[in-house]
Motif scaffolding. Structure first.
Motif, PDB file in Angstrom:
ATOM      1  N   LEU A  10       3.037 -48.736 -22.845  1.00 48.10           N
ATOM      2  CA  LEU A  10       2.704 -50.352 -23.865  1.00 48.10           C
ATOM      3  C   LEU A  10       1.764 -51.326 -24.109  1.00 48.10           C
ATOM      4  N   GLY A  11       1.448 -51.677 -24.561  1.00 44.89           N
ATOM      5  CA  GLY A  11       0.540 -52.708 -24.661  1.00 44.89           C
ATOM      6  C   GLY A  11      -0.463 -52.192 -24.958  1.00 44.89           C
TER       7      GLY A  11
ATOM      8  N   THR B 178     -10.425 -56.827 -38.191  1.00 48.14           N
ATOM      9  CA  THR B 178      -9.666 -56.727 -37.369  1.00 48.14           C
ATOM     10  C   THR B 178      -7.962 -57.306 -36.798  1.00 48.14           C
ATOM     11  N   THR B 179      -7.053 -56.541 -37.308  1.00 48.07           N
ATOM     12  CA  THR B 179      -5.623 -57.520 -37.124  1.00 48.07           C
ATOM     13  C   THR B 179      -5.215 -57.587 -36.294  1.00 48.07           C
ATOM     14  N   GLU B 180      -5.084 -58.824 -35.034  1.00 47.13           N
ATOM     15  CA  GLU B 180      -4.040 -59.286 -33.979  1.00 47.13           C
ATOM     16  C   GLU B 180      -3.346 -58.506 -34.155  1.00 47.13           C
ATOM     17  N   VAL B 181      -2.389 -57.080 -33.259  1.00 44.65           N
ATOM     18  CA  VAL B 181      -1.029 -56.975 -32.879  1.00 44.65           C
ATOM     19  C   VAL B 181      -0.256 -57.843 -31.838  1.00 44.65           C
ATOM     20  N   PRO B 182       0.952 -57.281 -31.908  1.00 41.41           N
ATOM     21  CA  PRO B 182       1.514 -57.998 -30.460  1.00 41.41           C
ATOM     22  C   PRO B 182       1.758 -56.540 -29.457  1.00 41.41           C
ATOM     23  N   ASP B 183       1.496 -57.215 -28.240  1.00 42.94           N
ATOM     24  CA  ASP B 183       1.338 -56.028 -27.216  1.00 42.94           C
ATOM     25  C   ASP B 183       2.314 -55.195 -27.495  1.00 42.94           C
ATOM     26  N   ASP B 184       4.117 -55.878 -27.684  1.00 41.66           N
ATOM     27  CA  ASP B 184       4.877 -55.437 -27.385  1.00 41.66           C
ATOM     28  C   ASP B 184       5.577 -54.580 -28.592  1.00 41.66           C
ATOM     29  N   ARG B 185       4.458 -54.245 -29.532  1.00 40.84           N
ATOM     30  CA  ARG B 185       4.799 -53.554 -30.862  1.00 40.84           C
ATOM     31  C   ARG B 185       3.436 -52.390 -30.412  1.00 40.84           C
ATOM     32  N   THR B 186       2.931 -51.851 -29.748  1.00 42.17           N
ATOM     33  CA  THR B 186       1.712 -50.814 -29.814  1.00 42.17           C
ATOM     34  C   THR B 186       2.191 -50.111 -28.577  1.00 42.17           C
ATOM     35  N   MET B 187       2.680 -48.916 -29.182  1.00 46.02           N
ATOM     36  CA  MET B 187       3.171 -47.784 -27.989  1.00 46.02           C
ATOM     37  C   MET B 187       1.769 -47.114 -27.510  1.00 46.02           C
ATOM     38  N   THR B 188       1.262 -46.764 -26.499  1.00 43.16           N
ATOM     39  CA  THR B 188       0.369 -45.263 -26.640  1.00 43.16           C
ATOM     40  C   THR B 188       0.279 -44.342 -25.651  1.00 43.16           C
ATOM     41  N   VAL B 189       0.533 -43.325 -26.580  1.00 43.73           N
ATOM     42  CA  VAL B 189       0.835 -41.790 -26.176  1.00 43.73           C
ATOM     43  C   VAL B 189      -0.838 -41.371 -26.186  1.00 43.73           C
ATOM     44  N   LEU B 190      -0.675 -40.782 -24.726  1.00 43.33           N
ATOM     45  CA  LEU B 190      -1.232 -39.579 -24.039  1.00 43.33           C
ATOM     46  C   LEU B 190      -1.116 -38.156 -24.294  1.00 43.33           C
ATOM     47  N   LEU B 191      -1.672 -37.420 -24.640  1.00 40.08           N
ATOM     48  CA  LEU B 191      -1.440 -35.688 -25.292  1.00 40.08           C
ATOM     49  C   LEU B 191      -2.154 -35.269 -23.371  1.00 40.08           C
ATOM     50  N   GLY B 192      -1.961 -34.998 -22.382  1.00 39.12           N
ATOM     51  CA  GLY B 192      -1.793 -34.187 -21.667  1.00 39.12           C
ATOM     52  C   GLY B 192      -2.124 -32.647 -21.753  1.00 39.12           C
TER      53      GLY B 192
ATOM     54  N   PRO C 226      -0.605 -52.862 -18.940  1.00 39.12           N
ATOM     55  CA  PRO C 226       0.022 -52.719 -20.060  1.00 39.12           C
ATOM     56  C   PRO C 226       1.939 -53.395 -19.759  1.00 39.12           C
ATOM     57  N   LEU C 227       2.135 -53.362 -20.834  1.00 43.92           N
ATOM     58  CA  LEU C 227       3.912 -54.584 -20.240  1.00 43.92           C
ATOM     59  C   LEU C 227       5.133 -53.449 -19.652  1.00 43.92           C
ATOM     60  N   ILE C 228       4.472 -51.868 -20.513  1.00 46.88           N
ATOM     61  CA  ILE C 228       5.455 -50.921 -19.796  1.00 46.88           C
ATOM     62  C   ILE C 228       4.550 -49.696 -18.641  1.00 46.88           C
ATOM     63  N   PRO C 229       4.037 -49.605 -17.272  1.00 49.66           N
ATOM     64  CA  PRO C 229       3.150 -48.943 -16.861  1.00 49.66           C
ATOM     65  C   PRO C 229       2.980 -47.649 -17.392  1.00 49.66           C
ATOM     66  N   PRO C 230       1.868 -46.958 -17.585  1.00 49.28           N
ATOM     67  CA  PRO C 230       1.783 -44.815 -17.488  1.00 49.28           C
ATOM     68  C   PRO C 230       3.632 -44.616 -17.249  1.00 49.28           C
ATOM     69  N   THR C 231       4.212 -44.032 -18.361  1.00 50.66           N
ATOM     70  CA  THR C 231       4.685 -43.015 -18.110  1.00 50.66           C
ATOM     71  C   THR C 231       4.993 -41.318 -18.113  1.00 50.66           C
ATOM     72  N   ALA C 232       5.288 -40.403 -17.163  1.00 53.88           N
ATOM     73  CA  ALA C 232       5.076 -39.550 -16.937  1.00 53.88           C
ATOM     74  C   ALA C 232       5.958 -38.497 -17.807  1.00 53.88           C
ATOM     75  N   THR C 233       6.143 -37.788 -18.723  1.00 50.90           N
ATOM     76  CA  THR C 233       7.355 -37.237 -19.935  1.00 50.90           C
ATOM     77  C   THR C 233       7.174 -36.362 -20.214  1.00 50.90           C
TER      78      THR C 233
END
Length: 183
Positions: free
Chosen positions: A91-92, A68-82, A97-104
């Motif tokens: 983020l992270g 596996t390749t290590e990726v810094p947490d500040d480069r990874t963003m996870t998008v959950l579709l509801g 998470p570096l930025i807590p889950p944000t709804a938009t």
């Protein structure tokens, strides 16, 4: 041809009238012209091509390497579709998470703004290299409709995110969506 009635004895005081026939119009030339025009316009107009987006998907038959390749947490963003056109992103890593889950939502004021801000922040830290850009992990839930997945892929193209993947949503992420009322 017209006929002349020369009948004699019955109506001696009556005028002699010829039979009038209705004139017929030959429409063959007009039909030929119509088909020539239809053929001409069919051959000279260009048909609209369907719009599609290229998505590179891995082969299911190939074995994945164990490394596996290590990726810094500040480069990874996870998008959950509801459900109901709602998006939750963080983020992270999920646990810290570096930025807590944000709804938009979708669109210019929603996830696009978050993607543009994160892309700019990553470029500031890591430069303009494609290999060091923002990595987005898209995770649709089973309550998400197909239109939302296409919308988030459009957002990736609009914001010029180079590295993104569509993955499976985990149970803790589903629980998070349930807590936010998005599942």
């Amino acid at each position: 041809m017209a006929e002349l009635d020369t009948g004699g004895g019955e109506g001696k005081g009556k005028k002699v009238r010829s039979k009038k026939s209705n004139p017929g119009v030959d429409l063959t030339a007009m039909v030929d012209l119509a088909f020539l025009l239809i053929t001409f316009f069919m051959l000279t107009t260009s048909l609209s091509k369907p719009q599609s987006m290229n998505v590179a998907m891995p082969d299911k038959n190939k074995d994945l390497p164990d490394d596996t390749t290590e990726v810094p947490d500040d480069r990874t963003m996870t998008v959950l579709l509801g459900k109901d056109n709602k998006v939750l992103w963080y983020l992270g890593q999920f646990d810290q998470p570096l930025i807590p889950p944000t709804a938009t939502g979708y669109g210019k004021e929603g996830i696009r703004q978050a993607l543009l801000q994160r892309t700019a922040a990553v470029k500031q830290v890591y430069g303009d290299d494609r290999e060091k850009g923002l990595i987005v992990s898209i995770k649709p839930s089973d309550k998400t409709n197909y239109k939302n997945l296409v919308d988030i892929l459009d957002e990736m193209a609009i914001t010029k995110v180079q590295l993104y993947a569509i993955g499976e949503i985990s149970d803790p992420e589903i629980k998070l969506l349930e807590e936010k009322g998005m599942y």
